[in-house]
Design a protein around this motif. Structure first.
Motif, PDB file in Angstrom:
ATOM      1  N   UNK A 202       0.829  -1.202   0.000  1.00 13.25           N
ATOM      2  CA  UNK A 202       0.000   0.000   0.000  1.00 13.25           C
ATOM      3  C   UNK A 202       0.866   1.256   0.000  1.00 13.25           C
ATOM      4  N   UNK A 203       1.951   1.223   0.786  1.00 10.77           N
ATOM      5  CA  UNK A 203       2.841   2.390   0.844  1.00 10.77           C
ATOM      6  C   UNK A 203       3.534   2.617  -0.501  1.00 10.77           C
ATOM      7  N   UNK A 204       4.016   1.555  -1.117  1.00 10.90           N
ATOM      8  CA  UNK A 204       4.710   1.694  -2.392  1.00 10.90           C
ATOM      9  C   UNK A 204       3.755   2.142  -3.495  1.00 10.90           C
ATOM     10  N   UNK A 205       2.512   1.701  -3.392  1.00 20.42           N
ATOM     11  CA  UNK A 205       1.489   2.121  -4.363  1.00 20.42           C
ATOM     12  C   UNK A 205       1.315   3.636  -4.333  1.00 20.42           C
ATOM     13  N   UNK A 206       1.183   4.212  -3.148  1.00 21.13           N
ATOM     14  CA  UNK A 206       1.014   5.657  -3.025  1.00 21.13           C
ATOM     15  C   UNK A 206       2.289   6.377  -3.445  1.00 21.13           C
ATOM     16  N   UNK A 207       3.442   5.867  -3.019  1.00 21.45           N
ATOM     17  CA  UNK A 207       4.711   6.508  -3.371  1.00 21.45           C
ATOM     18  C   UNK A 207       4.948   6.502  -4.874  1.00 21.45           C
ATOM     19  N   UNK A 208       4.461   5.467  -5.565  1.00 24.44           N
ATOM     20  CA  UNK A 208       4.669   5.380  -7.015  1.00 24.44           C
ATOM     21  C   UNK A 208       3.928   6.484  -7.748  1.00 24.44           C
TER      22      UNK A 208
END
Length: 228
Positions: A202-208
């Motif tokens: 979830x964190x990497x999704x937003x950061x992307x």
């Protein structure tokens, strides 16, 4: 005025009235908010309007300067960057904390929304896509049992409210990647994956999304979050 609006205090009525116009970009960045004019439009005194302005200022949507007055906050890459970085961490944690409490109906609703997002890709409308995106993520973190965490996530969403319509306008290609990542997050939740994996995805999704925006706007900079 609807029955729901009547039950709100006057300051909350003013808050929602102003915030809605900021979100719809009727009040654009830099727009001067004249308290007397707003009070007149809402048929109330200046006092509740001033209280609403203070709340919007606390959320970062409005700035107030002495001898200038209240204005809609300018679009600032650094503010956007900081809020998106904070949201990636907060929303990732809230999603992980919510994961075990999500029901099969919750996941069915989330997947149905993601399918609607996929359908929009052929005739892409950034506003529609972004509204569905927010709805999708709200389902995944809404059962987080930590009310303070939810407050922080919602505060960052509010802070980004006047930018949200434009993000996918800048990077429409990111939309197709986003819905694929949504499906991955859903599969992790459904398979009862370790909460750390759900949080990381979830964190990497937003950061992307942040990285895609910054690469588009500042191709010579590398300013996202670490991948791990």
């Amino acid at each position: 005025m609807s029955a729901a609006e009547v039950t709100l205090s006057k300051s909350q009525q003013a808050y929602h009235w102003i915030k809605d116009r900021i979100a719809r970009q009727e009040f654009t960045p830099g727009y001067r908010l004249v308290l007397g004019s707003i009070a007149s439009d809402l048929d109330m005194s200046v006092v509740p309007v001033r209280e609403a302005i203070r709340q919007l200022e606390a959320e970062g949507l409005v700035t107030f300067e002495r001898n200038v007055g209240a204005r809609v906050s300018m679009v600032d890459d650094s503010q956007y960057r900081h809020s998106m970085q904070a949201l990636s961490i907060l929303e990732g944690a809230a999603t992980a904390l919510s994961a075990r409490a999500l029901t099969s109906d919750d996941l069915h609703r989330a997947r149905a929304i993601n399918e609607r997002m996929i359908e929009t890709l052929e005739h892409f409308d950034p506003r529609v896509f972004t509204a569905l995106n927010q709805e999708f993520h709200a389902i995944l973190f809404e059962r987080c049992a930590n009310p303070r965490m939810l407050e922080l996530v919602q505060a960052e969403w509010a802070r980004l409210g006047h930018l949200r319509d434009s993000t996918f306008s800048f990077v429409p290609g990111r939309a197709a990647e986003s819905v694929r990542e949504h499906e991955n997050i859903l599969r992790l939740i459904e398979s009862a994956a370790p909460l750390g994996e759900i949080e990381k995805a979830s964190r990497r999704h937003r950061a992307a999304t942040l990285d895609a925006y910054l690469i588009h706007e500042h191709p010579d900079e590398v300013l996202g979050l670490p991948a791990v």
